[in-house]
Design an enzyme around this catalytic site. Structure first.
Site, short mmCIF file in Angstrom:
data_model
loop_
_atom_site.label_atom_id
_atom_site.label_comp_id
_atom_site.label_asym_id
_atom_site.label_seq_id
_atom_site.Cartn_x
_atom_site.Cartn_y
_atom_site.Cartn_z
CB CYS A 91 -0.93 0.01 1.21
SG CYS A 91 -1.84 -1.51 1.46
CG HIS A 360 -6.02 1.09 -1.04
ND1 HIS A 360 -4.83 1.64 -1.46
CD2 HIS A 360 -5.69 0.23 -0.03
CE1 HIS A 360 -3.83 1.15 -0.73
NE2 HIS A 360 -4.34 0.29 0.13
CB CYS A 390 -1.69 0.68 7.59
SG CYS A 390 -3.26 0.39 6.75
#
Length: 404
Positions: A91, A360, A390
C-alpha cells in the site's frame, strides 16, 4: 560527503480511480501508466530526455511489463537513455517511489526522476507455481493474486489466513471500536469525496482515460468509487465479511477501502533544475519515515511512522494543516486517530475523502494521495501536510510535505 540537496515535487497528476470490474477494467496497468506519463509530459512541456529515470510502483505485476517503470517510460515516448525499475511496498508503494526518487535527487545520483504508480486490480493475475517441471496429477492450482497476497504477506511466522480483514477485526477487538463509528467515518469519507467531485476540486489533478470499446471510445474523467447515494442506513445493512465465523465482526465492504484501478505520477527534482525546466514546484519533501509492526495488526503502524516523520521534520500534529491518512479500513483509521488524540471529524483529516470513498489502487494510492494533498494545501492556502498509510505485512510509511 556533500550536503544533501533540496527536493521538490512538481505536477502530481492522476487518472480517475475505477471500480473493480468497472469503467477502467479493460485498461491494463501499463496502459494507465502510459496515459499519466504522456499527460505529465504534455502538461509540463518538459523534454523527456531531461528525465533520468522512472520509478514504477505496482502491487500486482505480470511479466507483460517487467521492470515496470522502464517499460512504461519507453511506451510513453521517453528515450532509451531514461532508466527505470519497479518496486513494491504494498500500500505504500506509490509514496515509496516518491521517496526513492527524492533520495536519488538529494544525493546527486539523478537530477530529474519521475515517480510513477499504477494498478489494475481488475486485471490482477491468476497464477500457478506448478507445472514448470511437469503437470501434477489433478491439474494446476491457480492462485488469485489479490487474495493470495493478503494471506502470505506476513510470511511463515506471522500468518494472516483471514487476510487484511482479519487484521482489521483484531484491531476492532483491541480498541473496542464499534460498527456505528466505522460506518459514520465511511459516510463522512464519501460525503467529502462527492463534495470535492461536485465542486471540481479534483479537476486540476485528473488525467482523463480513453477506453476503447466496440461502440466507440469512452472518456473516463471522474472517480467511479465515491457514492453520493450512500447513507448510514445503507452501510448498516451490509453484512460483515467475517460474520459467519465471528458474530461480533463489524468490518464490511462499506467500511473498507475499495479494490481499484488507477495510475498517478509526479516529477521529483531540485528547485534549481525545476526552474531551468520551467516547472512549477508544488511541494517540498521535509521528512519521511518507515515503521514496522506485527503483520496481524498492520493497520496501526502509521502511528509510529507518522510520529517519527514529524520529529524529523521538527513539527507536531498541531503544526499540520492536512492529514492524508489512507483509509484501508475505517476501524484502522479510528485506531490511529485514538492513539494520536485526533478527532474523527477533524477537518484536516482527508478533506476530500480517501481509500473508502475514492478507492485504493494499491501501487498508485501513495501518488494519488500526493496529488490530492498538493491541491488541498493550495486551496486552503496552508503550509504543512502529513501523508501516511498502513501497509499489509506490518509496515507503514509517512512523509511530511510543505507547500512551495
Amino acid at each position: 560527503m556533500p550536503e544533501l540537496r533540496d527536493v521538490v515535487i512538481c505536477s502530481p497528476l492522476r487518472t480517475p480511480v475505477g471500480r473493480l470490474g468497472g469503467a477502467l477494467a479493460s485498461v491494463s496497468a501499463l496502459d494507465l501508466a502510459e496515459t499519466v506519463l504522456r499527460a505529465l509530459l504534455e502538461r509540463t512541456g518538459i523534454d523527456p530526455s531531461a528525465v533520468d529515470g522512472v520509478i514504477g510502483s505496482q502491487g500486482y505485476p505480470t511479466m507483460e511489463a517487467p521492470a515496470f517503470g522502464r517499460v512504461a517510460a519507453l511506451n510513453a515516448g521517453f528515450p532509451v537513455t531514461t532508466t527505470g525499475y519497479q518496486l513494491d511496498r504494498r500500500c505504500g508503494s506509490g509514496l515509496q517511489a516518491v521517496v526513492n526518487a527524492a533520495m536519488e535527487v538529494q544525493t546527486g545520483v539523478s537530477d530529474v526522476v519521475v515517480a510513477l504508480g499504477a494498478e489494475s486490480m481488475s486485471n490482477a493475475p491468476f497464477y500457478s507455481v506448478q507445472g514448470r517441471r511437469g503437470l501434477p496429477s489433478g491439474g494446476l492450482l491457480l492462485h488469485d493474486a489479490l487474495a493470495r497476497g493478503r494471506e502470505t504477506v506476513g510470511g511463515r511466522n506471522f500468518p494472516t489466513p483471514e487476510g487484511n480483514v482479519g487484521s482489521a477485526e483484531t484491531i476492532r477487538r483491541h480498541y473496542q471500536i464499534g460498527r456505528h463509528a466505522q460506518d459514520a467515518l465511511s459516510l463522512l469519507s464519501h460525503r467529502r469525496a462527492v463534495a470535492a467531485q461536485e465542486s471540481g476540486a479534483f479537476d486540476a489533478e485528473l488525467v482523463p482515460v480513453t477506453v476503447p470499446s466496440r461502440r466507440g471510445d469512452v472518456v473516463v474523467d471522474r472517480d467511479e468509487h465515491p457514492r453520493a447515494d450512500t447513507s448510514l442506513e445503507a452501510l448498516a445493512a451490509l453484512r460483515p465479511i467475517l460474520g459467519r465465523d465471528d458474530p461480533e465482526a463489524t468490518v464490511t465492504a462499506g467500511n473498507s477501502s475499495g479494490q481499484n484501478d488507477a495510475a498517478a505520477a509526479a516529477i521529483v527534482t531540485t528547485p534549481e533544475r525545476a526552474s531551468e525546466l520551467g516547472l512549477a514546484p508544488m511541494l517540498r519533501l521535509r521528512s519521511w519515515a518507515v515503521a514496522g509492526n506485527d503483520p496481524r495488526i498492520f493497520g496501526v503502524a502509521p502511528v509510529p511512522a507518522a510520529e517519527l516523520a514529524l520529529r524529523r521534520a521538527g513539527a507536531s500534529w498541531s503544526d499540520i494543516d492536512v492529514i492524508e491518512l489512507n483509509e484501508a479500513f475505517a476501524v484502522q483509521v479510528l485506531a490511529c486517530l485514538a492513539d494520536w488524540g485526533i478527532d474523527a471529524e477533524d477537518p484536516r483529516l482527508n478533506p476530500r475523502g480517501s481509500g473508502i470513498s475514492i478507492g485504493h489502487p494499491i501501487g498508485a494510492t501513495g501518488l494519488r494521495m500526493l496529488a490530492t494533498l498538493a491541491h488541498e494545501l493550495a486551496a486552503l492556502d496552508a503550509e504543512l501536510a502529513v501523508e501516511t498509510m498502513c501497509i499489509g505485512g506490518g509496515q507503514a510509511l509517512a512523509a511530511v510535505f510543505e507547500r512551495v
